[in-house]
Design a protein around this motif. Structure first.
Motif: not given
Length: 355
Positions: A29, A348, A354
């Protein structure tokens, strides 16, 4: 192989493919982040004024008309000096009336005491009845109580008479006057303000953001505005608990340490911090996850590529954001958005798009 085997084989292959799909790794992510740095707030130089720590608004305790006022603004007075006077006519008459009542009560007491004494002598000689003696003694005790009552009223009248004079409670200087000769004033109505000039302090309005970092006892340099070569050291005595809603400043009172006579009451001064402001780490509100009474941030481990949940202690920062008191070191990278959907240990990557 039987027909049943041919039917089950495709079903087993399909189930194996579904299991492989569930074991596919969670996508990495992207997160928005920032590197936090401990920074020292900028210093400041602000104007202020010299004011007394102790000042009193003085007024008469009784109703009356002012006949004299012996001081003006700026005058220096000594303790017990008469500052102003009321017309004492009514108060003098009250004293005379109380004195007359007291003299009358004392005369009645003397007469009643004499009667009671004679009745006691007659009673002993059996020339008077017990009832006559008790009546005379009752009259004596009544006269005693009346005399005591009138004595108290006389003391009160004399005390009220003393209130016609407004006296200084301490050595000081007159800062302001509010009533003139001939004016009728009510009890407690301010007539003048008296201040002690020996205990002085600088009063300055400091922006809320800077005042939030100050603590009582911090050192300050106070310069006389007319002559910057004249300096005195002061320490913070009091910080207003809330900011002025119009100016967003807090009033700070700085006690002056042995100021010279040049720092007169009402003088304009320039105030600067006498020591460096403490280092603080400031983060945006969106970087802090609140769960009940606890606060957390997500520290991005760039080498491992994961976000780790870290407990922190924060305080509200003036003008928005949070000040991290503990839990995060300077130089750490933290997530600044989407912290409510992040999980501890989640993979991440750094990316401006994001959440």
């Amino acid at each position: 192989m039987t027909l049943r085997g041919f039917v089950l084989l495709p079903l087993l292959l399909l189930a194996a493919c579904s299991a492989e799909e569930h074991e596919v790794a969670e996508p990495v992510r992207p997160v928005r982040s920032m590197v936090v740095e401990a920074q020292r707030p900028m210093g400041f130089s602000l104007p202020g004024t010299v004011e007394p720590r102790i000042e009193s608004r003085l007024g008469f305790r009784v109703l009356g008309r002012i006949v004299t006022r012996n001081v003006e603004t700026g005058d220096t007075v000594a303790r017990n000096d008469v500052l102003a006077e009321l017309d004492p006519t009514a108060l003098d008459l009250a004293v005379r009336s109380a004195e007359a009542d007291y003299i009358s009560a004392r005369a009645q007491l003397a007469e009643a005491a004499g009667v009671a004494f004679r009745q006691s002598e007659l009673l002993q000689a059996r020339a008077a009845t017990q009832a006559n003696f008790e009546a005379a003694d009752r009259q004596r005790r009544t006269a005693e109580a009346l005399a005591a009552s009138n004595e108290a009223k006389l003391a009160k009248a004399r005390e009220q008479r003393s209130y016609a004079e407004l006296r200084a409670d301490f050595d000081g200087v007159v800062l302001a006057t509010y009533a003139e000769v001939g004016q009728v004033v009510n009890p407690g109505q301010p007539v003048l303000t008296l201040a002690r000039p020996d205990i002085r302090e600088a009063v300055v309005d400091i922006p809320d953001e800077a005042a939030a970092l100050l603590t009582p006892g911090m050192s300050f340099n106070v310069f006389l505005e007319l002559d910057r070569n004249l300096r005195v050291v002061g320490t913070i005595r009091e910080i207003a608990p809330s900011a002025d809603p119009a100016t967003r400043t807090r009033r700070v009172r700085i006690s002056l340490d042995n100021p010279s006579a040049d720092f007169r009451l009402g003088s304009t001064v320039r105030v600067t911090p006498g020591q460096e402001m403490p280092l603080v780490i400031r983060v945006p509100d969106t970087a802090v996850l609140t769960e009940g009474d606890n606060s957390f941030v997500f520290i991005v481990d760039e080498q491992a590529g994961v976000a780790r949940k870290q407990a922190v202690k924060v305080e509200p920062a003036p003008m928005g954001g949070k000040i991290v008191v503990s839990g995060v070191e300077s130089g750490s990278r933290i997530a600044t958005a989407g912290v409510h959907t992040l999980r501890d240990g989640q993979a991440v990557k750094l990316g401006g798009g994001g959440l």
